[in-house]
Design an enzyme around this catalytic site. Structure first.
Site, PDB file in Angstrom:
ATOM      1  N   SER A  57     -35.030  -2.250  31.347  1.00 39.33           N
ATOM      2  CA  SER A  57     -34.792  -0.905  31.916  1.00 39.33           C
ATOM      3  C   SER A  57     -34.306   0.035  30.814  1.00 39.33           C
ATOM      4  CB  SER A  57     -33.782  -0.997  33.064  1.00 39.33           C
ATOM      5  OG  SER A  57     -33.725   0.220  33.755  1.00 39.33           O
ATOM      6  N   ASN A  58     -33.668   1.133  31.169  1.00 34.19           N
ATOM      7  CA  ASN A  58     -33.134   2.079  30.175  1.00 34.19           C
ATOM      8  C   ASN A  58     -31.871   2.718  30.735  1.00 34.19           C
ATOM      9  OD1 ASN A  58     -33.883   4.575  31.692  1.00 34.19           O
ATOM     10  ND2 ASN A  58     -35.909   3.652  31.465  1.00 34.19           N
ATOM     11  N   HIS A  59     -31.307   3.657  29.985  1.00 36.55           N
ATOM     12  CA  HIS A  59     -29.972   4.181  30.335  1.00 36.55           C
ATOM     13  C   HIS A  59     -29.991   5.356  31.314  1.00 36.55           C
ATOM     14  CE1 HIS A  59     -28.168   1.600  27.400  1.00 36.55           C
ATOM     15  NE2 HIS A  59     -28.973   2.049  26.456  1.00 36.55           N
TER      16      HIS A  59
END
Ligand code: PMT
Length: 404
Positions: A208-210
């Site tokens: 995923s990412n932030h």
């Protein structure tokens, strides 16, 4: 917009009274002059001293208290108020005001005031659904009083239903909206993607990412504030749902793609703020992958590109893209604007302090089809959304509505 406004906050006796401390704090931060009036029951839940410390003004509870500042307090407050907000508004106080009863400081202030009045009900969900309460609300709405809908969720007593006080940030946004003359998106339908996507590796891990969803939800809030009908297609985030918006939750890029493709035809404006994972695992392991050698390879395959597909099928809808870059911001943004057939792109350099993922602020450049660039300074994400939407509505005025 609340700067310099005189806001009277009426606090009634409900468990949600403690949340109103945060409302008062937020109003103060926005420069409002806040005067709190509490019912006797409210003072049993939260001490008047707490509200006094946060509002920097004396808190009024008893009708027959020594006047602390003004001669006849309820008249003075009633006259000075630009708006009265009652939160939590209990069934009791709604009922009293709907029936003209003024027997304490709060209800007499309301009766003596010509200011706008916003009720924010919060109570047990069976009480809220009770036809007597609903009739009282209708009566007050017919008289021009404003209401916010309670949120649905777990109540103090443990069961779940519609009756929770909306999040303080939403109450303050609604108050801002009341003083916001801009209703320029009324009648427009806006679809927004927000947050990250998650791509499973095995049953316990994912890529995923932030992205926190703050930027996407700020777009939703601002568009709704300006009268648009708004739907968010959201990846997994922990953001309060803005008032008057609808949310469909998804996890993966495939799910986000399917949901967008299912409904985009119903919208005039589509704003793609989600940080969609470009790749997913070729094969998701059925069981938790065990630690074996020092290295491990995961084979990835491309996810569908929602933006590119929308760019192909959008017709005359307006599609706004976003991009988070760490270098060559303008070049990368311009290239995405063209390759994905966006009408406009909002680019943020996520290496800058106060910009990008997870922050309440952003620093962006808006790039239009004619290659012109608008550079914005550090602003709250809500303000950034406002500036981008100003440009979008500018485009709509120029273009005819699509006939699809
Ligand atoms: O959520 P926050 O914490 O508030 O952070 C906000 C943000 C930094 C995530 C946001 O402002 C932002 O920049 N979002 C875009 C993230 C990004 O890098 O997008 P991209 O360059 O991978 O994609 C460009 C555009 O295509 C975006 O509009 C994206 O939504 C869209 N896209 C990308 C890939 C894909 N498979 N489908 C898409 O629709």
């Amino acid at each position: 917009m609340l700067k310099g406004k005189n806001v009277v906050v009426g606090v009634c006796g409900g468990i949600a009274a403690y949340k109103v401390v945060d409302v008062v704090s937020r109003l103060k931060k926005q420069g409002a002059d806040v005067h709190v009036v509490m019912t006797d029951n409210a003072a049993k839940f939260v001490s008047p001293l707490t509200f006094q410390s946060i509002s920097h003004n004396p808190v009024v509870t008893d009708m027959f208290d020594e006047p602390k500042q003004w001669n006849i307090q309820h008249i003075s407050m009633a006259e000075k108020a630009d708006i009265i907000v009652i939160a939590p508004a209990t069934a009791n106080v709604i009922g009293k005001i709907a029936n003209g009863i003024a027997d304490d400081m709060l209800t007499t202030t309301v009766m003596a005031s010509k200011a706008k009045l916003l009720f924010v009900p919060a109570m047990n969900f069976n009480m809220y659904a009770n036809p007597i309460v609903q009739n009282n609300i209708k009566t007050l709405e017919k008289l021009g009083y404003l209401f916010m809908e309670p949120e649905t969720g777990t109540m103090a007593e443990g069961s779940s239903g519609k009756g929770r006080l909306p999040e303080p940030v939403n109450i303050v946004n609604r108050l801002n909206n009341i003083f916001n003359d801009k209703n320029d998106m009324y009648g427009m339908k806006v679809l927004i993607t927000a947050g990250p996507t998650r791509e499973a590796i095995d049953p316990v891990r994912y890529i995923s990412n932030h992205s926190s969803g703050k930027m996407g939800y700020a777009f939703a809030q601002e568009a709704a504030n300006r009268g648009a009908q708004v739907k968010i297609i959201s990846g997994p985030v922990d953001q309060p749902v803005p008032q008057n918006t609808e949310v469909t939750r998804v996890i993966t890029a495939d799910e986000m793609y399917a949901e967008v493709m299912k409904c985009y035809r119903d919208f005039d404006i589509i704003i793609l703020v989600a940080a969609v994972a470009d790749y997913k695992c070729k094969q998701v392991a059925e069981n938790k992958i065990k630690k074996t050698g020092d290295e491990m390879l995961i084979e990835l395959v491309k996810n569908p590109d929602i933006a590119r597909e929308l760019g192909r099928v959008k017709g005359s809808r307006i599609v706004v893209g976003t991009c988070a870059e760490t270098r060559d911001l303008i070049e990368n943004a311009k290239s995405k604007l063209v390759s994905k057939n966006f009408d406009m792109i909002m680019a943020n350099d996520v290496t800058m302090e106060g910009a990008g993922f997870g922050t309440d602020t952003n620093i962006v450049k808006i790039i239009k089809k004619d290659s012109s660039v608008i550079e914005l300074p550090l602003m709250s994400k809500l303000e950034v959304a406002g500036r981008v939407l100003d440009e979008v509505t500018g485009l709509i005025i120029k273009e005819d509505k699509h006939g699809n």
